[in-house]
Design a protein around this motif. Structure first.
Motif, PDB file in Angstrom:
ATOM      1  N   UNK A   3      70.369  34.183  37.450  1.00 32.64           N
ATOM      2  CA  UNK A   3      69.659  34.848  38.551  1.00 32.64           C
ATOM      3  C   UNK A   3      68.264  34.248  38.728  1.00 32.64           C
ATOM      4  N   UNK A   4      67.584  33.968  37.631  1.00 34.16           N
ATOM      5  CA  UNK A   4      66.250  33.368  37.711  1.00 34.16           C
ATOM      6  C   UNK A   4      66.312  31.979  38.337  1.00 34.16           C
ATOM      7  N   UNK A   5      67.316  31.212  37.977  1.00 33.27           N
ATOM      8  CA  UNK A   5      67.481  29.864  38.541  1.00 33.27           C
ATOM      9  C   UNK A   5      67.736  29.955  40.039  1.00 33.27           C
ATOM     10  N   UNK A   6      68.625  30.852  40.426  1.00 32.10           N
ATOM     11  CA  UNK A   6      68.937  31.046  41.843  1.00 32.10           C
ATOM     12  C   UNK A   6      67.713  31.495  42.631  1.00 32.10           C
ATOM     13  N   UNK A   7      67.006  32.470  42.095  1.00 28.65           N
ATOM     14  CA  UNK A   7      65.808  32.978  42.761  1.00 28.65           C
ATOM     15  C   UNK A   7      64.730  31.900  42.842  1.00 28.65           C
ATOM     16  N   UNK A   8      64.544  31.139  41.781  1.00 29.52           N
ATOM     17  CA  UNK A   8      63.546  30.061  41.781  1.00 29.52           C
ATOM     18  C   UNK A   8      63.840  29.025  42.860  1.00 29.52           C
ATOM     19  N   UNK A   9      65.107  28.772  43.106  1.00 28.33           N
ATOM     20  CA  UNK A   9      65.489  27.826  44.163  1.00 28.33           C
ATOM     21  C   UNK A   9      65.206  28.390  45.548  1.00 28.33           C
ATOM     22  N   UNK A  10      65.253  29.701  45.693  1.00 25.60           N
ATOM     23  CA  UNK A  10      65.037  30.365  46.975  1.00 25.60           C
ATOM     24  C   UNK A  10      63.560  30.514  47.332  1.00 25.60           C
ATOM     25  N   UNK A  11      62.702  30.609  46.350  1.00 29.36           N
ATOM     26  CA  UNK A  11      61.286  30.898  46.599  1.00 29.36           C
ATOM     27  C   UNK A  11      60.589  29.893  47.518  1.00 29.36           C
ATOM     28  N   UNK A  12      60.783  28.585  47.374  1.00 28.28           N
ATOM     29  CA  UNK A  12      60.120  27.658  48.305  1.00 28.28           C
ATOM     30  C   UNK A  12      60.513  27.897  49.761  1.00 28.28           C
ATOM     31  N   UNK A  13      61.762  28.262  50.012  1.00 30.40           N
ATOM     32  CA  UNK A  13      62.200  28.565  51.386  1.00 30.40           C
ATOM     33  C   UNK A  13      61.494  29.808  51.919  1.00 30.40           C
ATOM     34  N   UNK A  14      61.373  30.807  51.070  1.00 30.57           N
ATOM     35  CA  UNK A  14      60.677  32.030  51.493  1.00 30.57           C
ATOM     36  C   UNK A  14      59.220  31.748  51.822  1.00 30.57           C
ATOM     37  N   UNK A  15      58.560  30.997  50.954  1.00 26.25           N
ATOM     38  CA  UNK A  15      57.147  30.691  51.175  1.00 26.25           C
ATOM     39  C   UNK A  15      56.954  29.843  52.431  1.00 26.25           C
ATOM     40  N   UNK A  16      57.868  28.915  52.672  1.00 23.36           N
ATOM     41  CA  UNK A  16      57.800  28.084  53.888  1.00 23.36           C
ATOM     42  C   UNK A  16      57.985  28.947  55.131  1.00 23.36           C
ATOM     43  N   UNK A  17      58.880  29.905  55.058  1.00 22.69           N
ATOM     44  CA  UNK A  17      59.119  30.807  56.188  1.00 22.69           C
ATOM     45  C   UNK A  17      57.868  31.641  56.472  1.00 22.69           C
ATOM     46  N   UNK A  18      57.234  32.151  55.439  1.00 23.75           N
ATOM     47  CA  UNK A  18      55.990  32.904  55.621  1.00 23.75           C
ATOM     48  C   UNK A  18      54.894  32.027  56.222  1.00 23.75           C
ATOM     49  N   UNK A  19      54.762  30.807  55.727  1.00 21.39           N
ATOM     50  CA  UNK A  19      53.729  29.895  56.215  1.00 21.39           C
ATOM     51  C   UNK A  19      53.982  29.521  57.678  1.00 21.39           C
ATOM     52  N   UNK A  20      55.243  29.281  58.038  1.00 23.80           N
ATOM     53  CA  UNK A  20      55.568  28.918  59.418  1.00 23.80           C
ATOM     54  C   UNK A  20      55.287  30.074  60.361  1.00 23.80           C
ATOM     55  N   UNK A  21      55.604  31.262  59.938  1.00 28.99           N
ATOM     56  CA  UNK A  21      55.352  32.432  60.773  1.00 28.99           C
ATOM     57  C   UNK A  21      53.853  32.648  60.962  1.00 28.99           C
ATOM     58  N   UNK A  22      53.077  32.457  59.893  1.00 27.28           N
ATOM     59  CA  UNK A  22      51.634  32.629  59.972  1.00 27.28           C
ATOM     60  C   UNK A  22      50.964  31.548  60.819  1.00 27.28           C
TER      61      UNK A  22
END
Length: 59
Positions: free
Chosen positions: A38-57
């Motif tokens: 689960x940690x590996x999966x979540x760690x792979x997802x975090x850059x996408x989430x942060x990019x989505x937040x940055x693009x929206x901002x």
């Protein structure tokens, strides 16, 4: 596995993701007890989430 926390802990109102590490409050609380896959999966997802937040901002 090391936590991605950088001690900013400010959560986006729309997504619930931390603007610094990308995790939700629940994911932050459960990090130490979560199974390694689960940690590996979540760690792979975090850059996408942060990019989505940055693009929206930026837009």
């Amino acid at each position: 596995m090391k936590s991605p926390c950088i001690d900013i802990c400010k959560f986006d109102g729309r997504t619930g993701w931390c603007v610094a590490c990308g995790r939700t409050k629940e994911e932050c609380r459960g990090w130490k007890k979560a199974p390694r896959p689960r940690l590996i999966s979540l760690s792979a997802e975090l850059p996408r989430r942060l990019a989505k937040l940055a693009a929206r901002d930026a837009g």
